[in-house]
Design a protein around this motif. Structure first.
Motif, PDB file in Angstrom:
ATOM      1  N   ASN A 192      47.525  44.535  28.943  1.00 54.46           N
ATOM      2  CA  ASN A 192      46.893  45.782  28.519  1.00 54.46           C
ATOM      3  C   ASN A 192      45.418  45.862  28.906  1.00 54.46           C
ATOM      4  OD1 ASN A 192      47.371  48.351  27.426  1.00 54.46           O
ATOM      5  ND2 ASN A 192      46.458  47.752  25.473  1.00 54.46           N
ATOM      6  N   ARG A 193      45.035  45.127  29.951  1.00 52.68           N
ATOM      7  CA  ARG A 193      43.643  45.121  30.395  1.00 52.68           C
ATOM      8  C   ARG A 193      43.458  46.068  31.576  1.00 52.68           C
ATOM      9  NH1 ARG A 193      43.086  38.808  31.303  1.00 52.68           N
ATOM     10  NH2 ARG A 193      44.714  39.491  32.710  1.00 52.68           N
ATOM     11  N   ARG A 194      42.383  46.832  31.513  1.00 51.11           N
ATOM     12  CA  ARG A 194      41.972  47.693  32.616  1.00 51.11           C
ATOM     13  C   ARG A 194      40.983  46.920  33.495  1.00 51.11           C
ATOM     14  NH1 ARG A 194      38.969  51.861  29.295  1.00 51.11           N
ATOM     15  NH2 ARG A 194      38.469  49.871  28.329  1.00 51.11           N
ATOM     16  N   PRO A 195      40.736  47.391  34.711  1.00 52.77           N
ATOM     17  CA  PRO A 195      39.732  46.724  35.548  1.00 52.77           C
ATOM     18  C   PRO A 195      38.375  46.581  34.849  1.00 52.77           C
ATOM     19  CG  PRO A 195      41.055  48.172  36.894  1.00 52.77           C
ATOM     20  CD  PRO A 195      41.465  48.427  35.468  1.00 52.77           C
ATOM     21  N   ILE A 196      37.948  47.602  34.113  1.00 54.69           N
ATOM     22  CA  ILE A 196      36.660  47.509  33.419  1.00 54.69           C
ATOM     23  C   ILE A 196      36.672  46.399  32.374  1.00 54.69           C
ATOM     24  CG2 ILE A 196      37.144  49.243  31.632  1.00 54.69           C
ATOM     25  CD1 ILE A 196      34.190  50.156  32.019  1.00 54.69           C
ATOM     26  N   ASP A 197      37.812  46.162  31.752  1.00 55.37           N
ATOM     27  CA  ASP A 197      37.904  45.085  30.763  1.00 55.37           C
ATOM     28  C   ASP A 197      37.654  43.732  31.417  1.00 55.37           C
ATOM     29  OD1 ASP A 197      38.596  46.990  28.786  1.00 55.37           O
ATOM     30  OD2 ASP A 197      40.712  46.824  29.320  1.00 55.37           O
ATOM     31  N   LEU A 198      38.181  43.550  32.623  1.00 60.12           N
ATOM     32  CA  LEU A 198      37.991  42.281  33.332  1.00 60.12           C
ATOM     33  C   LEU A 198      36.553  42.128  33.799  1.00 60.12           C
ATOM     34  CD1 LEU A 198      41.317  42.319  35.339  1.00 60.12           C
ATOM     35  CD2 LEU A 198      40.784  40.983  33.302  1.00 60.12           C
ATOM     36  N   ALA A 199      35.953  43.214  34.271  1.00 58.71           N
ATOM     37  CA  ALA A 199      34.541  43.162  34.677  1.00 58.71           C
ATOM     38  C   ALA A 199      33.655  42.825  33.482  1.00 58.71           C
ATOM     39  CB  ALA A 199      34.127  44.495  35.302  1.00 58.71           C
ATOM     40  N   THR A 200      33.980  43.408  32.330  1.00 57.58           N
ATOM     41  CA  THR A 200      33.214  43.152  31.109  1.00 57.58           C
ATOM     42  C   THR A 200      33.346  41.695  30.688  1.00 57.58           C
ATOM     43  OG1 THR A 200      33.520  45.435  30.392  1.00 57.58           O
ATOM     44  CG2 THR A 200      32.941  43.824  28.688  1.00 57.58           C
ATOM     45  N   GLU A 201      34.570  41.198  30.721  1.00 54.70           N
ATOM     46  CA  GLU A 201      34.850  39.809  30.347  1.00 54.70           C
ATOM     47  C   GLU A 201      34.057  38.828  31.204  1.00 54.70           C
ATOM     48  OE1 GLU A 201      38.755  37.296  31.189  1.00 54.70           O
ATOM     49  OE2 GLU A 201      39.079  38.807  29.639  1.00 54.70           O
ATOM     50  N   LYS A 202      33.884  39.164  32.486  1.00 57.39           N
ATOM     51  CA  LYS A 202      33.182  38.272  33.417  1.00 57.39           C
ATOM     52  C   LYS A 202      31.688  38.590  33.539  1.00 57.39           C
ATOM     53  CE  LYS A 202      36.751  35.882  34.726  1.00 57.39           C
ATOM     54  NZ  LYS A 202      36.843  34.437  34.650  1.00 57.39           N
ATOM     55  N   GLY A 203      31.223  39.647  32.863  1.00 58.56           N
ATOM     56  CA  GLY A 203      29.803  39.967  32.874  1.00 58.56           C
ATOM     57  C   GLY A 203      29.307  40.637  34.138  1.00 58.56           C
ATOM     58  N   HIS A 204      30.177  41.333  34.841  1.00 55.05           N
ATOM     59  CA  HIS A 204      29.785  42.027  36.073  1.00 55.05           C
ATOM     60  C   HIS A 204      29.276  43.425  35.716  1.00 55.05           C
ATOM     61  CE1 HIS A 204      31.417  38.715  38.273  1.00 55.05           C
ATOM     62  NE2 HIS A 204      32.659  38.941  37.868  1.00 55.05           N
ATOM     63  N   ARG A 205      28.008  43.478  35.373  1.00 57.31           N
ATOM     64  CA  ARG A 205      27.412  44.702  34.827  1.00 57.31           C
ATOM     65  C   ARG A 205      27.436  45.893  35.798  1.00 57.31           C
ATOM     66  NH1 ARG A 205      25.679  43.061  30.104  1.00 57.31           N
ATOM     67  NH2 ARG A 205      24.716  41.025  29.809  1.00 57.31           N
ATOM     68  N   GLU A 206      27.179  45.657  37.082  1.00 58.43           N
ATOM     69  CA  GLU A 206      27.188  46.767  38.041  1.00 58.43           C
ATOM     70  C   GLU A 206      28.594  47.366  38.163  1.00 58.43           C
ATOM     71  OE1 GLU A 206      25.562  45.033  41.587  1.00 58.43           O
ATOM     72  OE2 GLU A 206      23.549  45.700  41.080  1.00 58.43           O
ATOM     73  N   VAL A 207      29.592  46.508  38.180  1.00 57.09           N
ATOM     74  CA  VAL A 207      30.982  46.975  38.250  1.00 57.09           C
ATOM     75  C   VAL A 207      31.323  47.746  36.981  1.00 57.09           C
ATOM     76  CG1 VAL A 207      33.414  46.277  38.387  1.00 57.09           C
ATOM     77  CG2 VAL A 207      31.700  45.139  39.839  1.00 57.09           C
ATOM     78  N   MET A 208      30.908  47.197  35.843  1.00 57.27           N
ATOM     79  CA  MET A 208      31.146  47.876  34.556  1.00 57.27           C
ATOM     80  C   MET A 208      30.532  49.276  34.574  1.00 57.27           C
ATOM     81  SD  MET A 208      30.279  44.613  32.052  1.00 57.27           S
ATOM     82  CE  MET A 208      29.537  45.670  30.867  1.00 57.27           C
ATOM     83  N   ALA A 209      29.281  49.361  34.991  1.00 56.53           N
ATOM     84  CA  ALA A 209      28.575  50.650  34.995  1.00 56.53           C
ATOM     85  C   ALA A 209      29.271  51.644  35.927  1.00 56.53           C
ATOM     86  CB  ALA A 209      27.128  50.455  35.420  1.00 56.53           C
ATOM     87  N   PHE A 210      29.690  51.186  37.083  1.00 53.46           N
ATOM     88  CA  PHE A 210      30.380  52.078  38.012  1.00 53.46           C
ATOM     89  C   PHE A 210      31.689  52.578  37.399  1.00 53.46           C
ATOM     90  CE2 PHE A 210      33.658  52.730  41.232  1.00 53.46           C
ATOM     91  CZ  PHE A 210      33.105  53.824  41.880  1.00 53.46           C
ATOM     92  N   LEU A 211      32.487  51.674  36.864  1.00 59.10           N
ATOM     93  CA  LEU A 211      33.781  52.076  36.301  1.00 59.10           C
ATOM     94  C   LEU A 211      33.603  52.974  35.086  1.00 59.10           C
ATOM     95  CD1 LEU A 211      35.757  48.733  36.773  1.00 59.10           C
ATOM     96  CD2 LEU A 211      36.091  50.893  38.026  1.00 59.10           C
TER      97      LEU A 211
END
Length: 123
Positions: free
Chosen positions: A101-120
């Motif tokens: 039940n994880r979205r791509p943004i959830d994985l970016a958040t889990e790994k701390g990829h802030r630029e990816v999080m902000a884009f998504l």
């Protein structure tokens, strides 16, 4: 080696020149390799040149593996912003969920990829 395996291997190695040649020679862009994965699923995630070649030749940006993970999940998990942006520009669904039940943004958040999080988040 089958053309599907050759294309997947070239994509995994990030060899854009070889990918382009194989596609020009008629390799099927979404053919699965001997492991049941498409070139887009196994591509070197940081290689936007390979991703663009595959997508420009009609690769399905929403292909999912047996766990429901898509190339967008993989790129977000690894923090490859340009690849995430490219996949989304080719209509990859940023809200797709894997079997956990994880979205791509959830994985970016889990790994701390802030630029990816902000884009998504901006989508």
């Amino acid at each position: 080696m089958s053309s599907a395996d050759e294309l997947a291997s070239a994509a995994a190695a990030g060899d854009a020149e070889r990918v382009a040649q194989l596609l020009q020679d008629g390799a099927a862009v979404d053919a699965v390799n001997r492991f049941g994965r498409t070139p887009l699923q196994v591509m070197m995630m940081g290689s936007t040149a390979v991703a663009r070649l595959l997508l420009d030749h009609g690769a399905n940006p929403e292909v999912q593996d047996s766990t429901g993970s898509s190339p967008l999940h993989d790129a977000a998990r690894e923090g490859f912003l340009e690849t995430v942006q490219l996949l989304c520009s080719f209509q990859a669904n940023p809200h797709v969920r894997d079997m956990w039940n994880r979205r791509p943004i959830d994985l970016a958040t889990e790994k701390g990829h802030r630029e990816v999080m902000a884009f998504l988040q901006s989508l």
